[in-house]
Design a protein around this motif. Structure first.
Motif, short mmCIF file in Angstrom:
data_model
loop_
_atom_site.label_atom_id
_atom_site.label_comp_id
_atom_site.label_asym_id
_atom_site.label_seq_id
_atom_site.Cartn_x
_atom_site.Cartn_y
_atom_site.Cartn_z
N CYS A 215 0.83 -1.21 0.00
CA CYS A 215 0.00 0.00 0.00
C CYS A 215 0.86 1.26 0.00
CB CYS A 215 -0.95 -0.01 1.20
SG CYS A 215 -2.27 -1.26 1.06
N MET B 105 -5.90 1.03 2.83
CA MET B 105 -5.10 -0.10 3.29
C MET B 105 -5.94 -1.04 4.15
SD MET B 105 -1.36 -0.09 5.12
CE MET B 105 -1.87 0.87 6.56
N CYS C 68 -6.21 0.91 -2.83
CA CYS C 68 -5.35 0.92 -1.64
C CYS C 68 -4.91 2.33 -1.26
CB CYS C 68 -4.10 0.06 -1.87
SG CYS C 68 -4.41 -1.70 -2.00
#
Length: 208
Positions: A110, A195, A189
């Motif tokens: 991420c 995330m 992401c």
């Protein structure tokens, strides 16, 4: 006067996991071991990053250092072993991927996605424009390079005879479709709480 001294060495204090791992919740998974689908998806998202950025593996190790995750991802061999828990890997090894290891890989993926946000957005926009005009994706050099690298990485590392229904790839067009889909996941992401949302999605249908 005799003095007795204990010869038993004192145990070192337990090492606490890096605090950044606490940003992701622990899923209700038996034994805290990642299911096959989760292991596959994490490896594929890293594969897409490697297709986007030359030296992607080195970048993963660099971020492991910067994010204080070297106790989890120690070196290149350790990283390879984690990714080889993906059941589709030609060099698949029968070892579990722990939740702790999976968290570290997802966090790094991420952070790398955030660094590549502009590139990811541009490629997805190009893809959308070409599809609207019914122009082959190969007509754009940047997008074509990404797709070509992804196909090469995938074919050299994966064995679809082991798929067991986890992934259906029958042609280069399907591989390109997967590569574009992974770009969308990488962009996901980078969003607000992206995330955490991506992490939770990895266990859809798997939690108890």
């Amino acid at each position: 006067m005799s003095v007795s001294a204990s010869l038993t060495p004192s145990s070192p204090p337990p090492v606490s996991p890096p605090m950044i791992l606490d940003t992701l919740p622990n899923p209700a998974i038996e034994g805290q071991i990642c299911p096959q689908k989760t292991r596959l998806q994490i490896d594929l998202i890293l594969l897409a990053i490697e297709a986007l950025e030359l030296g992607g593996s080195e970048a993963i190790l660099t971020f492991a250092e910067e994010l204080d995750l070297r106790d989890v991802i120690r070196d290149r061999v350790n990283l390879w072993r984690m990714r080889s828990t993906n059941p589709l890997r030609r060099a698949h090894i029968r070892r579990p991927l722990t939740i702790l290891e999976a968290k570290a890989l997802v966090i790094i993926a991420c952070y790398l996605a955030r660094r590549l946000t502009v590139v990811i957005r541009q490629l997805l926009m190009i893809c959308e424009q070409l599809n609207e005009k019914q122009i082959p994706l190969e007509q754009n050099l940047r997008l074509s390079n990404y797709l070509e690298r992804f196909r090469a990485h995938f074919k050299s590392r994966m064995n679809l005879r082991r798929s067991g229904g986890l992934l259906s790839i029958s042609s280069d067009d399907k591989l390109d479709e997967l590569a574009i889909n992974l770009l969308g996941q990488l962009l996901f992401c980078t969003g607000t709480a992206g995330m955490q949302r991506f992490w939770i999605s990895l266990f859809d249908g798997e939690v108890e």
